[in-house]
Design an enzyme around this catalytic site. Structure first.
Site, PDB file in Angstrom:
ATOM      1  N   CYS A 114       1.709  16.911 -60.762  1.00  0.00           N
ATOM      2  CA  CYS A 114       2.577  16.346 -61.804  1.00  0.00           C
ATOM      3  C   CYS A 114       2.952  17.412 -62.809  1.00  0.00           C
ATOM      4  O   CYS A 114       3.803  18.241 -62.543  1.00  0.00           O
ATOM      5  CB  CYS A 114       1.916  15.138 -62.473  1.00  0.00           C
ATOM      6  N   CYS A 116       0.420  18.726 -65.594  1.00  0.00           N
ATOM      7  CA  CYS A 116      -0.666  19.087 -66.512  1.00  0.00           C
ATOM      8  C   CYS A 116      -0.432  20.484 -67.074  1.00  0.00           C
ATOM      9  O   CYS A 116      -0.079  21.410 -66.342  1.00  0.00           O
ATOM     10  CB  CYS A 116      -2.019  18.994 -65.812  1.00  0.00           C
TER      11      CYS A 116
END
Lengths: 211, 223
Positions: A114, A116
């Site tokens: 994703c 982070c």
């Protein structure tokens, strides 16, 4: 003309007719009406990430590490505690890990799953960091990804890619550019780009006038 | 889940295109989507991992086609519906049709928001058992294909690596996404690129993941 290559970020309407601008406006109204959110809190959140938190924080930390060997040691031993010396920490940076570039090793940070990213030190991630091209390729062909950023490393330089698959958030401590011996921390911080702290770039060489 | 979010090693997406002088947000709706997601999350009705699961549960074609904040917004709508804070009719009409549901925490004030961002929510926990592995341990990432949320990327499954760092016990995302609090040890595990990608891999490349202990099993020492 902005040179943006991310048309999907600009108020587009999806093929199913989903209009995010209209949806979020309606959703906010609804959540406020039902008492779930306070618009003042929303404004504070936006203000924080639009203006207060960003790569200038990480740059200060890097410049200090370049000039203060004791701080550098603390930063590499416990990034969270060392960042807290500047008052940097919190959401998206609860567990900060700093990894150091050397003449033989180049570090690169990605989140293949994703987005982070160490928010308190770098702010919100740029679109490219969250995009499929970067997330897919960084772990399999990082040298090619670096070329997209105009960075060519010697073939003898080893590459280490850190996939941020947990709440540990990584920051690269880039190599200090040559010819910066006499520069103040502030001048040094101006050479530290966001890309240098992700590993898709290198710290800038000082302009001749500054050297 | 083996959703579209698990992108490591996928091909065909083209070059990375950094934007010059990129703004933090590209449109006001992106600002509100971020803020609403954080503020609604602070009601305590779902964990950050349930939020991630909601995003990666979008149809892969949609996930890959939507912008980042559109993914966030669609996931937020889904969570609000699933947790019964809103119903579908309200979402479609944009008007409250029933009283609010009682939430675990009350709505975030401006001061709460400042505190939340300044303090964050640390994920380290007291370990309930000693660590199974230590720095230098040879490990294999298990081959698992859970239907639910996991942070073990597909490209590492079945691959052997070495534990390089031990981060203490952390919230286990796979459990947290099911609303369960089960802290487990967290490690950095490094894999040579050849182990991950086979022949032709960059011989100078090492890739690490952050691996939760349940993802790992012992491997034979390096011969």
């Amino acid at each position: 003309m902005p040179s943006c290559a991310c048309p999907s970020e600009h108020g587009r309407v999806a093929t199913d007719g989903y209009d995010p601008a209209a949806r979020v406006k309606a959703l906010e109204q609804l959540l406020v009406e039902k008492g779930y959110v306070d618009p003042a809190a929303l404004d504070v959140i936006v203000e924080t990430y639009a203006h207060e938190v960003g790569p200038m924080n990480g740059a200060k930390v890097v410049a200090r590490a370049w000039t203060d060997p004791d701080f550098r040691a603390r930063l590499l031993a416990d990034g969270t505690a060392a960042a807290a010396e500047f008052g940097f920490g919190g959401r998206g940076g609860e567990h900060i890990v700093v990894v150091e570039n050397t003449s033989r090793l180049h570090n690169l940070i990605v989140c293949t799953l994703c987005s982070c990213y160490p928010w308190p030190l770098l702010g919100l991630p740029p679109v490219w960091y969250k995009s499929p091209p970067y997330r897919s390729r960084a772990v399999i062909e990082p040298r090619a990804v670096l070329r997209d950023f105009g960075v060519v490393l010697p073939e003898t330089t080893a590459i280490r890619v850190w996939d941020s698959t947990a709440e540990t958030r990584y920051l690269v401590l880039p190599l200090r550019p040559e010819g910066t011996g006499g520069l103040s921390e502030d001048r040094l911080a101006a050479l530290v780009t966001r890309e240098a702290m992700i590993g898709t770039g290198l710290a800038l060489a000082p302009a001749r006038a500054d050297a | 889940m083996n959703g579209a979010q698990d992108l490591g090693g996928a091909m065909g997406f083209g070059p990375v295109r950094p934007e010059k002088e990129e703004p933090v947000f590209h449109a006001p709706w992106e600002e509100r989507t971020l803020a609403l997601t954080l503020a609604a999350g602070a009601l305590g009705e779902w964990s950050i991992d349930e939020g991630r699961y909601a995003r990666e549960s979008l149809h892969p074609a949609l996930y890959l086609n939507a912008s980042y904040y559109e993914i966030w917004l669609r996931a937020l709508e889904r969570l609000l519906r699933e947790k019964a804070l809103l119903d579908a009719k309200e979402l479609e009409s944009g008007r409250a049709l029933s009283p609010a549901t009682k939430t675990r925490r009350t709505k975030l004030s401006a001061d709460d928001a400042r505190r939340l961002m300044a303090n964050g929510t640390p994920y380290r926990r007291e370990p309930s058992a000693p660590a199974r592995f230590a720095v230098g341990s040879r490990v294999r990432a298990k081959v698992i294909n859970p239907q639910g949320h996991t942070r073990l990327p597909r490209y590492a499954r079945g691959k052997e690596g070495t534990v390089e760092r031990v981060h203490g016990a952390h919230v286990f995302p796979d459990a947290s996404a099911r609303g369960k609090n089960e802290p487990v040890w967290l490690y950095t595990v490094a894999f040579p690129a050849r182990e991950l990608w086979g022949e032709g891999a960059d011989p100078t490349l090492t890739v690490s993941i952050e691996a939760f202990e349940p993802y790992l099993e012992p491997a034979a020492p390096k011969s």
